[in-house]
Scaffold this motif. Structure first.
Motif, mmCIF file in Angstrom:
data_model
loop_
_atom_site.group_PDB
_atom_site.id
_atom_site.type_symbol
_atom_site.label_atom_id
_atom_site.label_comp_id
_atom_site.label_asym_id
_atom_site.label_seq_id
_atom_site.Cartn_x
_atom_site.Cartn_y
_atom_site.Cartn_z
ATOM 1 N N LEU A 33 -57.125 2.698 10.770
ATOM 2 C CA LEU A 33 -57.900 2.612 9.534
ATOM 3 C C LEU A 33 -59.398 2.702 9.799
ATOM 4 C CD1 LEU A 33 -55.832 -0.100 7.691
ATOM 5 C CD2 LEU A 33 -55.928 2.338 7.203
ATOM 6 N N TYR A 34 -59.868 2.083 10.884
ATOM 7 C CA TYR A 34 -61.285 2.192 11.237
ATOM 8 C C TYR A 34 -61.631 3.639 11.566
ATOM 9 C CZ TYR A 34 -65.683 1.601 13.670
ATOM 10 O OH TYR A 34 -66.989 1.710 14.057
ATOM 11 N N LYS A 35 -60.755 4.301 12.295
ATOM 12 C CA LYS A 35 -61.001 5.697 12.650
ATOM 13 C C LYS A 35 -61.042 6.581 11.398
ATOM 14 C CE LYS A 35 -58.701 5.439 17.121
ATOM 15 N NZ LYS A 35 -57.574 5.949 17.901
ATOM 16 N N LEU A 36 -60.105 6.357 10.484
ATOM 17 C CA LEU A 36 -60.085 7.152 9.259
ATOM 18 C C LEU A 36 -61.302 6.880 8.388
ATOM 19 C CD1 LEU A 36 -56.338 7.026 8.191
ATOM 20 C CD2 LEU A 36 -57.625 8.997 9.012
ATOM 21 N N HIS A 37 -61.720 5.626 8.341
ATOM 22 C CA HIS A 37 -62.907 5.300 7.556
ATOM 23 C C HIS A 37 -64.142 6.000 8.125
ATOM 24 C CE1 HIS A 37 -65.847 3.075 5.294
ATOM 25 N NE2 HIS A 37 -66.430 2.701 6.411
ATOM 26 N N SER A 38 -64.321 5.907 9.432
ATOM 27 C CA SER A 38 -65.471 6.555 10.070
ATOM 28 C C SER A 38 -65.435 8.065 9.857
ATOM 29 C CB SER A 38 -65.486 6.247 11.568
ATOM 30 O OG SER A 38 -65.560 4.873 11.788
ATOM 31 N N LEU A 39 -64.261 8.640 9.993
ATOM 32 C CA LEU A 39 -64.123 10.083 9.809
ATOM 33 C C LEU A 39 -64.405 10.484 8.369
ATOM 34 C CD1 LEU A 39 -63.285 12.844 10.955
ATOM 35 C CD2 LEU A 39 -60.957 12.282 10.272
ATOM 36 N N MET A 78 -62.470 6.965 -3.604
ATOM 37 C CA MET A 78 -61.041 6.685 -3.775
ATOM 38 C C MET A 78 -60.344 6.511 -2.427
ATOM 39 S SD MET A 78 -60.611 6.313 -6.900
ATOM 40 C CE MET A 78 -58.845 6.171 -6.931
ATOM 41 N N LEU A 79 -60.699 7.339 -1.460
ATOM 42 C CA LEU A 79 -60.112 7.195 -0.131
ATOM 43 C C LEU A 79 -60.480 5.848 0.480
ATOM 44 C CD1 LEU A 79 -58.517 8.428 2.212
ATOM 45 C CD2 LEU A 79 -60.665 9.369 3.048
ATOM 46 N N GLY A 80 -61.704 5.388 0.267
ATOM 47 C CA GLY A 80 -62.120 4.083 0.768
ATOM 48 C C GLY A 80 -61.309 2.961 0.159
#
Length: 95
Positions: A33-39, A78-80
């Protein structure tokens, strides 16, 4: 006219830099989730800068490019929210 070209190419170049910078976080050892958020944040900022660069380069298409900026901002928000919900509901998404 040359100032607008330089500013346009600068925005596009910084946007591409943000794309690669956001991708570099995928190599870390943090949660998915951290990786997806940063990306998603870096990708959205990079995409928005590229659209601003195109807006400076092609001002006749400003309604379409403004719509693209608004859509990028809405989808990133929305993704966040989806990522925050997934991280709250269970730990199955951690790895």
């Amino acid at each position: 006219m040359i100032v607008i070209d330089v500013l346009s190419y600068t925005c596009i170049g910084i946007g591409i830099f943000f794309w690669f910078w956001g991708t570099s976080y995928l190599l870390g050892k943090r949660s998915v989730l951290y990786k997806l958020h940063s990306l998603s944040v870096a990708d959205t900022l990079g995409s928005m800068l590229i659209v601003v660069g195109l807006l400076l380069k092609i001002p006749s298409k400003w309604p379409l490019l403004i719509l693209a900026l608004i859509c990028l901002a809405i989808w990133n928000t929305m993704l966040g929210y989806v990522l925050a919900y997934c991280s709250k509901t269970g730990s199955n998404y951690e790895r």
